[in-house]
Motif scaffolding. Structure first.
Motif, PDB file in Angstrom:
ATOM      1  N   TYR A   1       2.717   7.320  -7.346  1.00 34.78           N
ATOM      2  CA  TYR A   1       3.598   7.080  -6.202  1.00 34.78           C
ATOM      3  C   TYR A   1       3.230   5.724  -5.640  1.00 34.78           C
ATOM      4  O   TYR A   1       2.090   5.511  -5.238  1.00 34.78           O
TER       5      TYR A   1
ATOM      6  N   GLU B   1      12.010  18.871   2.327  1.00 35.27           N
ATOM      7  CA  GLU B   1      10.591  18.888   1.930  1.00 35.27           C
ATOM      8  C   GLU B   1       9.999  20.265   2.170  1.00 35.27           C
ATOM      9  O   GLU B   1       8.877  20.407   2.625  1.00 35.27           O
TER      10      GLU B   1
ATOM     11  N   TRP C   1       1.844   8.799   9.037  1.00 35.11           N
ATOM     12  CA  TRP C   1       2.383   7.486   8.678  1.00 35.11           C
ATOM     13  C   TRP C   1       1.506   6.408   9.311  1.00 35.11           C
ATOM     14  O   TRP C   1       1.313   6.409  10.529  1.00 35.11           O
TER      15      TRP C   1
ATOM     16  N   ALA D   1      11.698   6.726   1.873  1.00 33.97           N
ATOM     17  CA  ALA D   1      11.544   6.618   3.334  1.00 33.97           C
ATOM     18  C   ALA D   1      11.344   5.176   3.796  1.00 33.97           C
ATOM     19  O   ALA D   1      10.758   4.358   3.095  1.00 33.97           O
TER      20      ALA D   1
ATOM     21  N   ASP E   1       9.435   6.481  -3.350  1.00 40.24           N
ATOM     22  CA  ASP E   1       9.849   7.186  -2.156  1.00 40.24           C
ATOM     23  C   ASP E   1      10.962   6.435  -1.416  1.00 40.24           C
ATOM     24  O   ASP E   1      10.962   5.206  -1.384  1.00 40.24           O
TER      25      ASP E   1
ATOM     26  N   HIS F   1      -1.784  13.183  -1.768  1.00 39.21           N
ATOM     27  CA  HIS F   1      -1.670  12.182  -0.698  1.00 39.21           C
ATOM     28  C   HIS F   1      -3.061  11.970  -0.118  1.00 39.21           C
ATOM     29  O   HIS F   1      -3.683  12.904   0.404  1.00 39.21           O
TER      30      HIS F   1
ATOM     31  N   HIS G   1       0.690   4.290  -0.030  1.00 41.47           N
ATOM     32  CA  HIS G   1       1.647   4.951   0.872  1.00 41.47           C
ATOM     33  C   HIS G   1       2.294   3.860   1.728  1.00 41.47           C
ATOM     34  O   HIS G   1       2.081   2.667   1.487  1.00 41.47           O
ATOM     35  N   HIS G   2       3.084   4.276   2.729  1.00 40.01           N
ATOM     36  CA  HIS G   2       3.845   3.283   3.510  1.00 40.01           C
ATOM     37  C   HIS G   2       2.958   2.262   4.223  1.00 40.01           C
ATOM     38  O   HIS G   2       3.426   1.195   4.601  1.00 40.01           O
TER      39      HIS G   2
ATOM     40  N   THR H   1      11.316  13.487   4.909  1.00 35.78           N
ATOM     41  CA  THR H   1      11.604  12.104   4.555  1.00 35.78           C
ATOM     42  C   THR H   1      12.587  11.475   5.523  1.00 35.78           C
ATOM     43  O   THR H   1      13.634  12.027   5.791  1.00 35.78           O
TER      44      THR H   1
HETATM   45  C1  FUL Z   1       8.214  11.021   2.346  1.00 34.07           C
HETATM   46  C2  FUL Z   1       7.120  10.205   3.013  1.00 34.07           C
HETATM   47  O1  FUL Z   1       7.589   9.604   4.212  1.00 34.07           O
HETATM   48  C3  FUL Z   1       6.003  11.184   3.301  1.00 34.07           C
HETATM   49  O2  FUL Z   1       4.950  10.566   3.989  1.00 34.07           O
HETATM   50  C4  FUL Z   1       5.529  11.729   1.957  1.00 34.07           C
HETATM   51  O3  FUL Z   1       4.983  10.703   1.180  1.00 34.07           O
HETATM   52  C5  FUL Z   1       6.697  12.394   1.230  1.00 34.07           C
HETATM   53  C6  FUL Z   1       6.347  12.906  -0.129  1.00 34.07           C
HETATM   54  O4  FUL Z   1       7.761  11.507   1.109  1.00 34.07           O
HETATM   55  O5  FUL Z   1       9.342  10.309   2.183  1.00 34.07           O
END
Ligand code: FUL
Length: 579
Positions: A143, A235, A59, A193, A191, A48, A97-98, A520
């Motif tokens: 990812y 997690e 985030w 989330a 992902d 990450h 990422h998000h 998550t």
């Molecule tokens: C989650 C994400 O919200 C976290 O930031 C991270 O990437 C994790 C592996 O998955 O859903």
């Protein structure tokens, strides 16, 4: 040129495969080659890295300034070299990422490395990592977050546009021969989330999956849907026991029960690997004020993931320079050394095994012959007892069992006994075995061991029984002193959690930290990141603490964990259930 044992192994392998096909019927859903390979690999690394690293957050909002992304010392070759040397077989890079910022120069948005000062806007992190992965022959995964807080297309009214945008990037990544390990990707991570208040954009998963299959054949897919890999439901790097590597597709989706994901389903119809992901540090991204988890914690992750038959996906976040932290590197080597020592000697190798067997082709001695391809099976009535005679007293505290998953997962309960001074005593018990089961017990000195299979869905089929002695880990003094008064607390969403940290010895001052493990959908929903430093004075034995939870809509129960650490070492954990 093959060595003599390899030739024998190959020969046995071919013969066995024919016989198994004729004699033992496969049971339930079966893994494909790529799933089997991942199970055998056992360890993967997550990376990450992105604007969050520079904003010191977990985030992003999607409004982060690309100008702050400037990892001046970034050295992807060094990342891969360290990972290779410490036993990782796959590297999964977060390319978006998000927050929506893209770490390779995509043509589909300007919100990428092109807009950053890094390598004068000409950098390509995916390319640099791919080149290193190709040089070291490291599998690669990518990812690409479906939730995108930056893209103006991420809106229910522009759903089709967003789906096309996501698809275009998938294609850009997966069809470029310069990306991946020599152009090959082993995993795509989607992902699940999505932040509170984010648009509920529907994803065209089927089209995305089809594209992955078209461009990358048997590439594994992690998602909330009916794919080859599922989330393990937490997690913390902990798989459940039982752990069934199978599920019913209609139980999946973003609302899947965490418990269901953690244990899988004995009656599942889809072979699914429950991938256990966890970060080496409290956060998924690097934060200066956080420390890597202790070796003891990594060992716990390992026994609760690989030791329960599923891969461990460990995140190692580079710092703002673009390098792994020295402390993290040291921890990875310690972890590798621990595993090397653990497996140095299989104390059951060559042991005499007695018990029922289906036929000479599935004889008991195959369990301890050290050959991967030979296996034992029995159609005797349960419980089935196997007795090992080591020929001499041996000291051990771990037993390993393996099922032949090529014919499906079968064993549902087993227990192990050891003969101590002529008396049979319980060593331990478990439910499922799966690809590999490591069962820990007290350190014992014994010559005879009994493995009893008490429940199985179909005739049990094992490839191996091994015994090991774990390397000794020195517990620090501080670990003995501190703990949470409660192990689990229930609280109403939006209200404060009250808890107490106690210490038994109070002779000296002591500094401890309370931090929350990101989870998550739970992070930013049920809690916000918070770290509290506790400074105990001489004579002080107790601290009462308060932590706010967040209000969220819906009647789900969400849980998260508070970690109590001293000098980077985990001392205790408290589970908070919010509903
Ligand atoms: C989650 C994400 O919200 C976290 O930031 C991270 O990437 C994790 C592996 O998955 O859903």
């Amino acid at each position: 040129m093959l060595s003599y044992p390899q030739v024998v192994d190959n020969f046995v392998n071919k013969r066995k495969r024919c016989e198994m096909m004729t004699k033992i019927k496969p049971h339930g859903p079966l893994p494909n080659q790529a799933q089997l390979a991942y199970l055998e690999d056992e360890l993967a690394a997550f990376i990450h890295f992105g604007p969050n690293t520079f904003y010191d957050q977990e985030w992003g909002s999607g409004r982060e300034d690309p100008k702050r992304f400037n990892p001046t010392k970034l050295d992807a070759r060094e990342w891969v070299r360290v990972l290779k040397e410490t036993g990782f077989k796959k590297l999964i890079l977060v390319v978006k990422h998000h927050d929506g910022f893209v770490l390779y120069p995509t043509v589909h948005t300007d919100y990428s490395v092109k807009a950053s000062p890094w390598r004068d806007g000409k950098g390509d992190l995916l390319l640099e990592v791919s080149q290193a992965a190709t040089e070291f022959d490291m599998d690669m995964g990518v990812y690409l977050s479906p939730w995108d807080a930056h893209s103006p297309l991420y809106h229910v009214d522009r759903e089709a546009g967003y789906n096309a945008y996501y698809l275009a990037q998938l294609k850009e990544i997966l069809s470029n021969p310069a990306y991946g390990n020599a152009g090959k990707f082993a995993e795509v991570w989607m992902d699940g989330a999505r932040g509170e208040g984010a648009q509920k954009v529907n994803y065209e998963f089927e089209t995305w999956f089809e594209t992955i299959r078209d461009l990358q054949g048997d590439c594994l897919i992690f998602s909330t849907e009916e794919t080859s890999i599922r989330w393990i439901g937490n997690e913390r790097g902990y798989a459940g026991d039982p752990l069934w590597q199978k599920v019913k597709p209609d139980q999946l989706g973003t609302e899947a029960e965490l418990d269901y994901l953690q244990h899988g389903d004995p009656f599942g119809t889809l072979f699914s690997i429950g991938e256990a992901d966890v970060s080496l540090r409290p956060g998924w991204f690097y934060h200066e004020d956080q420390d890597p988890k202790s070796l003891e914690e990594l060992v716990e992750f390992y026994f609760h993931s690989v030791g329960r038959g599923t891969p461990l996906l460990l995140n190692i976040p580079p710092n703002q320079d673009g390098l792994f932290d020295e402390k993290d590197i040291r921890r990875l080597y310690e972890f590798a050394a621990y595993r090397d020592t653990l497996y140095r000697e299989d104390l059951a190798l060559g042991a005499k095994v007695s018990g029922p067997a289906l036929s000479p082709d599935f004889a008991c001695h195959h369990l301890t012959d050290g050959l991967e391809a030979s296996s034992w099976a029995s159609d005797a009535e349960l419980p089935i007892q196997l007795e090992l005679d080591l020929g001499a007293l041996k000291t051990f505290d771990v037993i390993e069992l393996r099922e032949d998953l090529k014919l499906g997962q079968r064993i549902a309960a087993f227990h192990v006994q050891v003969e101590l001074d002529g008396v049979w005593q319980e060593f331990g018990s478990g439910y499922t075995v799966g690809y590999k089961r490591l069962l820990r017990g007290s350190v014992v000195e014994a010559q005879k061991i009994r493995v009893t299979i008490t429940e199985a869905q179909a005739l049990p089929l094992l490839t191996k029984i091994s015994l090991y002695k774990t390397p000794t880990l020195l517990k620090k003094e501080a670990v003995q002193q501190l703990e949470f008064s409660e192990k689990s607390l229930a609280v109403t969403k939006g209200e404060n959690v009250h808890f107490t940290v106690k210490r038994r010895e109070c002779s000296g001052p002591l500094e401890a930290k309370i931090s929350i493990q990101p989870g998550t959908g739970v992070h930013g929903v049920a809690y916000q990141d918070e770290i509290q430093v506790l400074a105990f004075q001489v004579g002080e034995t107790e601290k009462r603490l308060t932590l706010p939870t967040l209000y969220y809509t819906g009647d789900k129960t969400l849980d998260f964990y508070l970690n109590l650490t001293v000098g980077g070492q985990l001392v205790d954990q408290l589970q908070v259930q919010v509903s």
